[in-house]
Design a protein around this motif. Structure first.
Motif, PDB file in Angstrom:
ATOM      1  N   THR A  50      -8.271  -4.293   3.260  1.00 34.07           N
ATOM      2  CA  THR A  50      -7.691  -2.953   3.300  1.00 34.07           C
ATOM      3  C   THR A  50      -6.680  -2.912   4.441  1.00 34.07           C
ATOM      4  OG1 THR A  50      -9.454  -2.161   4.750  1.00 34.07           O
ATOM      5  CG2 THR A  50      -9.764  -1.840   2.368  1.00 34.07           C
ATOM      6  N   PRO A  51      -5.681  -2.030   4.401  1.00 34.88           N
ATOM      7  CA  PRO A  51      -4.697  -1.968   5.483  1.00 34.88           C
ATOM      8  C   PRO A  51      -5.368  -1.718   6.836  1.00 34.88           C
ATOM      9  CG  PRO A  51      -4.002  -0.643   3.600  1.00 34.88           C
ATOM     10  CD  PRO A  51      -5.408  -1.050   3.331  1.00 34.88           C
ATOM     11  N   GLN A  52      -4.870  -2.416   7.850  1.00 31.77           N
ATOM     12  CA  GLN A  52      -5.456  -2.320   9.193  1.00 31.77           C
ATOM     13  C   GLN A  52      -4.415  -1.859  10.215  1.00 31.77           C
ATOM     14  OE1 GLN A  52      -8.781  -2.786   9.827  1.00 31.77           O
ATOM     15  NE2 GLN A  52      -8.979  -3.063   7.591  1.00 31.77           N
ATOM     16  N   HIS A  53      -4.859  -1.120  11.215  1.00 35.19           N
ATOM     17  CA  HIS A  53      -4.014  -0.628  12.301  1.00 35.19           C
ATOM     18  C   HIS A  53      -3.279  -1.811  12.941  1.00 35.19           C
ATOM     19  CE1 HIS A  53      -2.804   1.263  16.025  1.00 35.19           C
ATOM     20  NE2 HIS A  53      -3.355   2.433  15.670  1.00 35.19           N
ATOM     21  N   SER A  54      -1.951  -1.732  12.986  1.00 37.69           N
ATOM     22  CA  SER A  54      -1.187  -2.877  13.504  1.00 37.69           C
ATOM     23  C   SER A  54      -1.361  -3.059  15.007  1.00 37.69           C
ATOM     24  CB  SER A  54       0.303  -2.711  13.176  1.00 37.69           C
ATOM     25  OG  SER A  54       0.836  -1.568  13.835  1.00 37.69           O
ATOM     26  N   TYR A 104      -3.224 -10.873  14.671  1.00 37.10           N
ATOM     27  CA  TYR A 104      -4.530 -11.475  14.388  1.00 37.10           C
ATOM     28  C   TYR A 104      -4.790 -11.540  12.883  1.00 37.10           C
ATOM     29  CZ  TYR A 104      -9.345 -12.858  15.268  1.00 37.10           C
ATOM     30  OH  TYR A 104     -10.523 -13.570  15.329  1.00 37.10           O
ATOM     31  N   ALA A 105      -4.713 -10.404  12.189  1.00 42.23           N
ATOM     32  CA  ALA A 105      -4.895 -10.417  10.729  1.00 42.23           C
ATOM     33  C   ALA A 105      -3.607 -10.930  10.073  1.00 42.23           C
ATOM     34  CB  ALA A 105      -5.216  -9.017  10.228  1.00 42.23           C
ATOM     35  N   PRO A 106      -3.680 -11.902   9.178  1.00 41.56           N
ATOM     36  CA  PRO A 106      -2.472 -12.438   8.522  1.00 41.56           C
ATOM     37  C   PRO A 106      -1.705 -11.333   7.791  1.00 41.56           C
ATOM     38  CG  PRO A 106      -4.375 -13.823   8.058  1.00 41.56           C
ATOM     39  CD  PRO A 106      -4.908 -12.583   8.710  1.00 41.56           C
ATOM     40  N   ASN A 107      -0.390 -11.355   7.912  1.00 47.65           N
ATOM     41  CA  ASN A 107       0.448 -10.341   7.279  1.00 47.65           C
ATOM     42  C   ASN A 107       0.973 -10.863   5.938  1.00 47.65           C
ATOM     43  OD1 ASN A 107       2.988  -8.864   6.592  1.00 47.65           O
ATOM     44  ND2 ASN A 107       2.427  -7.724   8.427  1.00 47.65           N
ATOM     45  N   PRO A 108       0.618 -10.221   4.831  1.00 47.72           N
ATOM     46  CA  PRO A 108       1.023 -10.736   3.516  1.00 47.72           C
ATOM     47  C   PRO A 108       2.533 -10.665   3.285  1.00 47.72           C
ATOM     48  CG  PRO A 108       0.073  -8.561   3.289  1.00 47.72           C
ATOM     49  CD  PRO A 108      -0.145  -8.972   4.712  1.00 47.72           C
ATOM     50  N   ALA A 109       3.214  -9.700   3.915  1.00 43.58           N
ATOM     51  CA  ALA A 109       4.662  -9.597   3.748  1.00 43.58           C
ATOM     52  C   ALA A 109       5.363 -10.794   4.372  1.00 43.58           C
ATOM     53  CB  ALA A 109       5.173  -8.302   4.365  1.00 43.58           C
ATOM     54  N   LEU A 110       4.910 -11.168   5.554  1.00 43.68           N
ATOM     55  CA  LEU A 110       5.507 -12.325   6.216  1.00 43.68           C
ATOM     56  C   LEU A 110       5.247 -13.593   5.408  1.00 43.68           C
ATOM     57  CD1 LEU A 110       7.017 -13.493   8.637  1.00 43.68           C
ATOM     58  CD2 LEU A 110       4.809 -13.754   9.787  1.00 43.68           C
ATOM     59  N   VAL A 153       7.545  -5.601  -3.180  1.00 46.20           N
ATOM     60  CA  VAL A 153       6.807  -4.397  -2.813  1.00 46.20           C
ATOM     61  C   VAL A 153       5.766  -4.759  -1.772  1.00 46.20           C
ATOM     62  CG1 VAL A 153       5.265  -2.562  -3.598  1.00 46.20           C
ATOM     63  CG2 VAL A 153       7.128  -3.324  -5.077  1.00 46.20           C
ATOM     64  N   CYS A 154       5.748  -3.969  -0.687  1.00 49.18           N
ATOM     65  CA  CYS A 154       4.692  -4.123   0.309  1.00 49.18           C
ATOM     66  C   CYS A 154       4.646  -2.862   1.162  1.00 49.18           C
ATOM     67  CB  CYS A 154       4.935  -5.347   1.187  1.00 49.18           C
ATOM     68  SG  CYS A 154       3.564  -5.659   2.336  1.00 49.18           S
ATOM     69  N   ALA A 155       3.562  -2.108   1.066  1.00 47.57           N
ATOM     70  CA  ALA A 155       3.362  -0.898   1.867  1.00 47.57           C
ATOM     71  C   ALA A 155       4.532   0.073   1.712  1.00 47.57           C
ATOM     72  CB  ALA A 155       3.109  -1.270   3.319  1.00 47.57           C
ATOM     73  N   ASN A 156       4.824   0.855   2.752  1.00 45.98           N
ATOM     74  CA  ASN A 156       5.842   1.902   2.668  1.00 45.98           C
ATOM     75  C   ASN A 156       6.853   1.788   3.796  1.00 45.98           C
ATOM     76  OD1 ASN A 156       4.646   3.398   0.422  1.00 45.98           O
ATOM     77  ND2 ASN A 156       3.021   3.927   1.860  1.00 45.98           N
ATOM     78  N   ILE A 157       7.993   2.460   3.622  1.00 46.71           N
ATOM     79  CA  ILE A 157       9.024   2.477   4.654  1.00 46.71           C
ATOM     80  C   ILE A 157       9.492   3.908   4.865  1.00 46.71           C
ATOM     81  CG2 ILE A 157       9.808   0.132   4.147  1.00 46.71           C
ATOM     82  CD1 ILE A 157      12.194   1.394   2.670  1.00 46.71           C
ATOM     83  N   GLY A 158      10.341   4.115   5.860  1.00 44.18           N
ATOM     84  CA  GLY A 158      10.918   5.430   6.106  1.00 44.18           C
ATOM     85  C   GLY A 158       9.869   6.446   6.521  1.00 44.18           C
ATOM     86  N   GLU A 159       9.969   7.654   5.994  1.00 43.84           N
ATOM     87  CA  GLU A 159       9.060   8.726   6.374  1.00 43.84           C
ATOM     88  C   GLU A 159       7.614   8.466   5.940  1.00 43.84           C
ATOM     89  OE1 GLU A 159      10.610  12.317   4.798  1.00 43.84           O
ATOM     90  OE2 GLU A 159      12.365  12.367   6.127  1.00 43.84           O
ATOM     91  N   LYS A 160       7.440   7.578   4.970  1.00 49.07           N
ATOM     92  CA  LYS A 160       6.090   7.281   4.488  1.00 49.07           C
ATOM     93  C   LYS A 160       5.482   6.060   5.167  1.00 49.07           C
ATOM     94  CE  LYS A 160       6.822   9.249  -0.118  1.00 49.07           C
ATOM     95  NZ  LYS A 160       6.763   8.989  -1.584  1.00 49.07           N
ATOM     96  N   ALA A 161       6.197   5.464   6.109  1.00 49.84           N
ATOM     97  CA  ALA A 161       5.723   4.236   6.751  1.00 49.84           C
ATOM     98  C   ALA A 161       4.485   4.499   7.605  1.00 49.84           C
ATOM     99  CB  ALA A 161       6.831   3.651   7.613  1.00 49.84           C
ATOM    100  N   THR A 206       1.873   2.429  10.555  1.00 49.60           N
ATOM    101  CA  THR A 206       1.791   1.281  11.462  1.00 49.60           C
ATOM    102  C   THR A 206       0.548   0.472  11.101  1.00 49.60           C
ATOM    103  OG1 THR A 206       0.723   2.769  13.037  1.00 49.60           O
ATOM    104  CG2 THR A 206       3.075   2.317  13.360  1.00 49.60           C
ATOM    105  N   ILE A 207       0.720  -0.386  10.083  1.00 49.84           N
ATOM    106  CA  ILE A 207      -0.404  -1.136   9.534  1.00 49.84           C
ATOM    107  C   ILE A 207      -0.048  -2.601   9.344  1.00 49.84           C
ATOM    108  CG2 ILE A 207      -1.405   0.831   8.300  1.00 49.84           C
ATOM    109  CD1 ILE A 207      -0.062  -0.389   5.729  1.00 49.84           C
ATOM    110  N   VAL A 208      -1.063  -3.409   9.202  1.00 48.03           N
ATOM    111  CA  VAL A 208      -0.958  -4.735   8.592  1.00 48.03           C
ATOM    112  C   VAL A 208      -1.336  -4.528   7.127  1.00 48.03           C
ATOM    113  CG1 VAL A 208      -1.796  -7.105   8.537  1.00 48.03           C
ATOM    114  CG2 VAL A 208      -1.622  -5.899  10.729  1.00 48.03           C
ATOM    115  N   PRO A 209      -0.402  -4.681   6.180  1.00 53.12           N
ATOM    116  CA  PRO A 209      -0.690  -4.356   4.774  1.00 53.12           C
ATOM    117  C   PRO A 209      -1.734  -5.279   4.170  1.00 53.12           C
ATOM    118  CG  PRO A 209       1.665  -4.581   5.188  1.00 53.12           C
ATOM    119  CD  PRO A 209       0.967  -5.146   6.384  1.00 53.12           C
ATOM    120  N   GLU A 210      -2.283  -4.818   3.037  1.00 57.25           N
ATOM    121  CA  GLU A 210      -3.311  -5.620   2.365  1.00 57.25           C
ATOM    122  C   GLU A 210      -2.726  -6.656   1.414  1.00 57.25           C
ATOM    123  OE1 GLU A 210      -2.424  -2.631   1.591  1.00 57.25           O
ATOM    124  OE2 GLU A 210      -3.026  -1.995  -0.417  1.00 57.25           O
TER     125      GLU A 210
END
Length: 511
Positions: A254-258, A264-270, A346-354, A356-360
């Motif tokens: 699940t998304p985690q506080h960045s 520490y938690a691997p970032n799927p976007a990267l 596609v990965c998480a959100n940007i702009g006003e909907k962003a 501060t997470i490490v996405p799932e």
């Protein structure tokens, strides 16, 4: 003896009179009648035809049946595993003699989905006539202007007006004008209109196989796609196919506080970015070993490619980039190679909907454009082998909790079931010479001839099952925004398309 001489004289006079009859002036005929057919265009365009929505298909089939039967065709809605395809047929009163007797035409009436909020008009399904204003923007003008004036630069904006209802309407107008002017076609005409082309035509191959006797013909013409960028008359002798894969990389369940888990938690976007970047170099060439194997461009092919009047500078200016990828020596050569295109991320959100997470998870969709020398199964297997070489375990589903804990790097890879295969027709064969003659009657000059276009159409089943050649006859303007908001059809292309149809349907056999 006198009777014989008299008969010969009469025959000679009839032959002389017949040969002296002027051929119909296609331009004057079209200009005389064209204003009577904008109403048909409007009526057909107001019918939504998104293949994802079953209820939208039948009203289009009903409209087509009425329109073609009015012009003397017999029609059928041929059942398939999905939506029916529309078939129309008309035999000539006086058949032609020669190599070509039966002509088969392929088009589609389904259109892409719409995002109404992105359209600069009330609805994508309410056609709007526009002209370009002094500021370069498109401005709405009254539809009734079509009854009193004609400007080839005016455009009609509506979903599917260029891709691909426009060419269907051009055919219907041409047929009606021919009836009014007592002009007959000597050909057995068959028309098949697909209802699922925009979703990959998943049932067309089985339909062609099932109805192959009904579809039998000497020559297939595909009236889909846009002309050359110059908007000069164009013939296209092949097109790339397409296979599509979807990749998903994973981070935490699940998304985690960045702040807590970044670093520490691997970032799927990267991981997705690194994986995709490993597939191409900075010049856009695929780096996967063997991806371009089997492609060779000989001197004859280079001559054909060089004859296309592309302007690299115009393309650069129009598309807005500093330098192109370097897969081929030029634009036409680039189209002769299979591509690997990232068509969506596609990965998480940007702009006003962003947040501060490490996405799932991160998802990428990739389309592989195919050429005749390449096998789609081989290309997909090469991509899979490359991903495994990057240390990933490949699954065809989401990983279980146990698999997440066991494997450091996991990617889910799924393939779209339907594929469109590529084709290429040889230059110089009889149908090419015949069709070129018809185009020259229309425009008074040789058409631009393109060896391979980048878009895909699902016609390879016709070539395999019916054993016939195929050539594209694109009619619409290339800058038509097909598949996007504000799709449009240039009025000059609509009129020239009607004229092109009339020339094809009345073209005599050639040497």
């Amino acid at each position: 003896m006198k009777k014989l001489l008299l008969s010969l004289c009469i025959f000679s006079l009839i032959s002389l009179f017949s040969s002296a009859q002027p051929k119909p002036n296609l331009e004057s005929i079209v200009q005389k009648h064209v204003k009577n057919y904008y109403a048909d265009l409007y009526d057909f365009m107001i019918l939504p035809s998104n293949a994802h929505i079953k209820e939208q298909i039948q009203p289009n089939l009903d409209w087509l049946r009425t329109a073609f039967e009015k012009r003397g065709f017999s029609t059928e809605a041929l059942p398939t595993g999905g939506h029916p395809v529309f078939f129309a047929e008309k035999k000539p009163a006086t058949p032609t003699t020669g190599p070509l007797k039966t002509l088969l035409f392929y088009m589609h009436f389904d259109g892409q989905p719409v995002e109404p909020e992105k359209w600069q008009q009330e609805s994508p399904y309410k056609p709007v006539l526009k002209k370009r204003g002094a500021n370069g923007q498109w401005e709405k003008i009254d539809w009734d202007n079509l009854q009193t004036g004609y400007d080839p630069e005016w455009r009609i904006f509506a979903r599917a007006v260029s891709d691909d209802k426009g060419p269907i309407l051009m055919l219907l107008a041409a047929l009606d004008m021919m009836q009014k002017e007592s002009i007959n076609s000597p050909y057995h005409i068959k028309v098949i209109l697909d209802s699922e082309e925009e979703i990959g035509a998943p049932h067309l191959a089985e339909a062609v196989k099932k109805y192959k006797e009904k579809l039998a013909a000497d020559f297939l013409m595909v009236m889909d796609g846009g002309r050359h960028l110059s908007n000069e008359p164009t013939l296209t002798y092949g097109c790339r196919g397409i296979a599509t894969i979807t990749l998903t990389t994973y981070g935490p369940k699940t998304p985690q506080h960045s702040g807590h888990y970044g670093n520490y938690a691997p970032n799927p976007a990267l991981r997705m970015a690194q994986l995709l970047a490993s597939m191409k170099d900075e010049d856009g060439r695929v780096t996967i070993p063997g991806y371009y194997d089997g492609i060779s461009i000989d001197a004859d092919a280079r001559k054909i490619l060089a004859a296309v009047p592309d302007s690299p500078e115009n393309i650069r200016q129009k598309l807005g980039f500093a330098a192109p990828d370097k897969v081929g020596a030029n634009y036409q050569e680039a189209l002769q190679y299979p591509s690997l295109n990232i068509r969506g991320l596609v990965c998480a959100n940007i702009g006003e909907k962003a947040n501060t997470i490490v996405p799932e998870e991160a998802i990428a969709e990739i389309d592989l454009r195919l050429v005749p020398e390449t096998d789609p199964d081989r290309l997909v297997s090469l991509v899979k082998k490359h991903i495994e070489g990057m240390g990933y375990v490949i699954l065809n589903r989401k990983p279980t909790d146990e698999e997440r804990l066991k494997y450091p790097k996991i990617v889910t890879l799924t393939e779209r079931e339907s594929r469109m295969l590529p084709f290429r027709t040889d230059f110089g064969i009889y149908p090419d010479r015949w069709l070129t003659a018809a185009m020259m009657r229309t425009f008074g000059k040789e058409p631009i001839k393109i060896r391979m276009t980048g878009g895909s159409v699902p016609i390879v089943p016709f070539l395999r099952e019916l054993n016939l050649p195929a050539i594209h006859v694109p009619m619409v303007n290339m800058d038509n925004n097909q598949h996007a908001a504000n799709e449009n059809l240039r009025l000059g292309n609509y009129v020239e398309g009607i004229k092109t149809w009339m020339a094809i349907l009345t073209q005599e056999q050639v040497k």
